[in-house]
Design a protein around this motif. Structure first.
Motif, PDB file in Angstrom:
ATOM      1  N   MET A 133       0.650  -1.187  -0.085  1.00 41.36           N
ATOM      2  CA  MET A 133       0.257   0.009  -0.199  1.00 41.36           C
ATOM      3  C   MET A 133       0.989   1.229  -0.115  1.00 41.36           C
ATOM      4  O   MET A 133       0.625   2.237  -0.730  1.00 41.36           O
ATOM      5  N   LEU A 134       1.845   1.095   0.772  1.00 42.52           N
ATOM      6  CA  LEU A 134       2.838   2.400   1.101  1.00 42.52           C
ATOM      7  C   LEU A 134       3.541   2.481  -0.418  1.00 42.52           C
ATOM      8  O   LEU A 134       3.486   3.689  -0.975  1.00 42.52           O
ATOM      9  N   ALA A 135       3.986   1.498  -1.137  1.00 35.89           N
ATOM     10  CA  ALA A 135       4.693   1.664  -2.255  1.00 35.89           C
ATOM     11  C   ALA A 135       3.748   2.294  -3.626  1.00 35.89           C
ATOM     12  O   ALA A 135       4.155   3.000  -4.206  1.00 35.89           O
ATOM     13  N   LEU A 136       2.424   1.608  -3.458  1.00 36.44           N
ATOM     14  CA  LEU A 136       1.574   1.608  -4.562  1.00 36.44           C
ATOM     15  C   LEU A 136       0.696   2.934  -4.366  1.00 36.44           C
ATOM     16  O   LEU A 136       0.629   3.911  -5.299  1.00 36.44           O
ATOM     17  N   LYS A 137      -0.160   2.952  -3.196  1.00 32.64           N
ATOM     18  CA  LYS A 137      -1.055   3.860  -3.313  1.00 32.64           C
ATOM     19  C   LYS A 137      -0.311   5.218  -2.375  1.00 32.64           C
ATOM     20  O   LYS A 137      -0.835   6.324  -3.029  1.00 32.64           O
ATOM     21  N   VAL A 138       0.430   5.300  -1.600  1.00 29.83           N
ATOM     22  CA  VAL A 138       0.953   6.276  -0.930  1.00 29.83           C
ATOM     23  C   VAL A 138       2.113   6.968  -2.060  1.00 29.83           C
ATOM     24  O   VAL A 138       2.163   8.420  -2.061  1.00 29.83           O
ATOM     25  N   ALA A 139       3.203   6.418  -2.321  1.00 29.97           N
ATOM     26  CA  ALA A 139       4.267   6.855  -3.413  1.00 29.97           C
ATOM     27  C   ALA A 139       3.888   6.784  -4.718  1.00 29.97           C
ATOM     28  O   ALA A 139       4.594   7.249  -5.518  1.00 29.97           O
ATOM     29  N   ASP A 140       3.096   5.889  -5.112  1.00 29.08           N
ATOM     30  CA  ASP A 140       2.760   5.536  -6.701  1.00 29.08           C
ATOM     31  C   ASP A 140       3.902   5.508  -7.378  1.00 29.08           C
ATOM     32  O   ASP A 140       4.154   6.119  -8.486  1.00 29.08           O
TER      33      ASP A 140
END
Lengths: 258, 287, 156
Positions: free
Chosen positions: C23-30
């Motif tokens: 989630m951090l990698a994809l949704k937060v940092a995109d």
């Protein structure tokens, strides 16, 4: 003259303590759990160290995210910049609050339990009896706990940051009315994978290493008495908290100061 | 049990010596615990080491087990010098001995069954159904077959010690070191443990070393007795020989007299002087 | 000697941890998937880059087509050179394309706006390593106010 003796005794005690801690560390690292017999031990410790810390991490993470959103909103809305709520919350959580608070909670929840457990095993001669059964307590007791700590804290830190951001979304978007699309897209524009998220994981690995090392060493090295165990448990929490906070400063200086 | 008994009798060899301690000196910090002592433990016998409490009898067992290293001298176990073994060789040698701790030292997070299966699982790759047979045999030998599902915290002191005894014979060691096996036991469990030590020793052909200060029990089961006091061996012999010894130290210990060569009072300044001299109490450990 | 419950809970724990990381990698940092897209580099020289930063977005009509990957100073003529990392699927910018540094809102982030030029037979398409010639520098607020005051004064 007496003071010189005292100083010398202290210095020798500290140095020999560091030496014993290093020996313990090397032996623990040398015993990477082997797949057949070590894996069940590791699994049990992951349960004790990781799963049992889950509730406190998730609850604290959610509330800290919510508070950050609430506080951040009241400040940002004064500048008409509430669109920056997302990155503000995400960056504070990912860069600092996530690794540090998760580490402090971990030291209090799992570190103290590790010290007390190992100390009690020492006091009740269980460690000695393992040695006499030709089972190396470093391999059987210390190594799985060490590795479990090293694996658990980075995962807990990621969960802490993630639920924190979700908590901030709940307060910022659902209650205070920041636009959801803005919340996420501005955040995505500001949060960098390598600079922020990878560094956050590196921080949490360093903290995990220090906390578990202190915890297992304090337990293994404690006086096998009830007083000794209580002292060791306190020392684990106090020393690992201090180490986490000071190392956080050093790591931040190295990572974010270009 | 009969089969085991036969094997035990075959091993019953009087002359062989399993543990041989030669001119061993051991110090803890500055305090001398053992000063140049020598003793030997014959194979297949129950050897008792007696002495007043606080003279490091448990230390002697830890020295034999290699958990402590002596200042000087040798400790031979079947010809191998324990203090000079490498870590791996030491662990290999320890598989041939086992130790019954005073507290039992059962693993508190496992059931009695798992405690006894523990050394078997650690050191062998036997299938679980075979391990079960072995564990049940050991539990039967100590009379705790019915208690296999209990946790150590649910056992009485005597039962915990018997369970620990079952665990220490799980892998059929050659040498068992008993640390104060009679301390803090009621007369019934004391009787049970005395019987177990003797019968296991004879049936399994073990060599037993019993460290204790309980004179009557030890006199009852030991084949040979060493009495240690003041860093030295002050008397040795079979129980009959010990009973006839005339040395005042041995007499005091065997008869349990409160005052004698081992004084009732800890070293102190003369009583009268201290009462008359009105000084503040100072901690004389530092002085 | 691991109970089923422990196995299940540890599995759950690890899955949750990995889920949070994703989630951090994809949704937060995109950055996980779109970051691995093919890109090509264009360069542009500006008189002034203002508050432009590395990773600032490059937009065509508001759609992000790439990010700034480097800002440096040309040591020969001392003008800032901006490296534009453009997603490979937008590979049809002509030489007549102009580029300017814009600001999102009055106090917002600065980004790069691309204005695609017309495409004709004699005009070549920009390929990796090319410089975009037509650039407009960032507006600096102080200069704007200065100009405004100056023109007010000269009107009298």
């Amino acid at each position: 003259m007496k003071q010189v003796y005292f100083l010398g005794r202290k210095a020798i005690a500290i140095i020999s303590g560091i030496g014993r801690a290093l020996i313990l560390l090397i032996s623990a690292l040398a015993h990477v759990p082997n797949p057949k017999k070590g894996f069940p031990l590791l699994l049990n410790q992951l349960y004790a160290v990781g799963v049992l810390s889950l509730v406190i991490i998730i609850v604290s993470g959610t509330f800290i995210g919510m508070v950050l959103a609430l506080q951040g909103y009241t400040i940002l809305v004064g500048y008409g910049a509430e669109a920056s709520l997302g990155p503000m919350v995400a960056l504070s959580l990912i860069r600092e609050l996530g690794p540090v608070i998760a580490a402090l909670l971990f030291a209090g929840r799992a570190g103290s339990a590790l010290t007390a457990e190992i100390g009690l095993m020492k006091a009740t001669e269980q460690l000695s009896s393992l040695e006499m059964m030709a089972v190396d307590p470093l391999r059987r007791i210390i190594a799985p706990r060490f590795w479990a700590g090293l694996i658990s804290l980075p995962l807990l830190t990621a969960m802490f940051s993630a639920v924190g951001i979700l908590g901030a979304h709940l307060v910022g978007v659902d209650w205070l009315g920041v636009d959801s699309g803005t919340f996420w897209s501005v955040m995505q524009g500001q949060v960098d994978f390598e600079k922020d998220i990878v560094n956050s994981i590196i921080k949490s690995i360093v903290f995990a290493f220090v906390i578990t090392w202190i915890a297992v060493f304090k337990g293994y090295d404690c006086d096998p008495t009830s007083e000794g165990i209580s002292k060791a448990t306190t020392a684990t929490v106090v020393q690992s908290s201090l180490w986490v906070l000071s190392l956080d400063f050093i790591l931040t200086a190295l990572m974010f100061s270009n | 049990m009969h089969l085991l008994l036969k094997r035990g009798l075959q091993n019953y060899n009087m002359s062989e010596i399993l543990v041989d301690i030669r001119n061993m000196t051991f110090k803890r910090e500055e305090r001398v615990i053992y000063n140049d002592i020598s003793l030997s433990i014959p194979k297949g016998k129950v050897t008792a080491i007696m002495g007043p409490s606080g003279i490091g009898k448990t230390t002697l067992l830890r020295l034999i087990g290699g958990q402590l290293k002596p200042e000087s001298g040798n400790i031979f176990f079947d010809g191998k010098d324990i203090p000079r073994l490498s870590r791996n060789a030491l662990y290999e040698t320890r598989k041939r001995m086992s130790m019954l701790f005073q507290s039992g030292a059962l693993f508190s997070e496992m059931s009695v069954y798992d405690n006894i299966a523990f050394p078997i699982r650690e050191h062998t790759n036997l299938p679980e159904n075979l391990i079960e047979k072995m564990v049940l045999m050991k539990l039967e030998a100590v009379g705790l077959r019915g208690a296999r599902g209990l946790r150590p915290s649910e056992l009485s002191g005597g039962m915990a010690r018997r369970a620990a005894l079952a665990r220490s014979i799980a892998l059929d060691p050659e040498l068992i070191l008993y640390d104060e096996p009679f301390a803090g036991q009621d007369p019934i469990s004391m009787g049970v443990i005395v019987r177990l030590i003797r019968s296991l020793n004879d049936a399994l052909g073990l060599t037993s070393v019993v460290v204790s200060h309980d004179v009557p029990e030890v006199m009852g089961i030991a084949d040979y007795i060493y009495i240690i006091a003041e860093q030295k061996i002050i008397g040795q012999g079979t129980p009959e020989q010990i009973a006839e010894q005339t040395s005042p130290l041995v007499r005091q210990f065997v008869n349990g007299e409160s005052d004698g060569p081992v004084p009732f009072h800890y070293k102190a300044a003369p009583y009268r002087e201290e009462l008359i001299r009105k000084t503040v109490f100072t901690n004389n450990r530092r002085g | 000697m691991v109970s089923k419950k422990v196995e299940l809970m540890v599995g759950f724990f690890v899955a949750l941890g990995i889920g949070a990381l994703l989630m951090l990698a994809l949704k937060v940092a995109d950055s996980g998937l779109s970051g691995s897209d093919e890109t090509y580099n264009l360069y542009a020289k500006f008189d002034n880059v203002g508050g432009l930063k590395v990773r600032s977005p490059i937009k065509v009509g508001g759609v992000v087509v790439g990010r700034v990957s480097d800002i440096s100073l040309d040591v020969e003529d001392y003008t800032p050179v901006v490296t534009l990392k453009i997603y490979a699927k937008y590979n049809n910018f002509s030489e007549a394309t102009s580029v300017s540094i814009l600001t999102a809102g009055l106090l917002g982030e600065q980004y790069i706006g691309l204005l695609p030029g017309f495409i004709d037979e004699d005009i070549e398409i920009l390929v990796t390593g090319d410089f975009i010639e037509d650039t407009k520098p960032a507006l600096v607020l102080e200069e704007l106010i200065g100009q405004f005051l100056f023109s007010q004064g000269s009107d009298d």
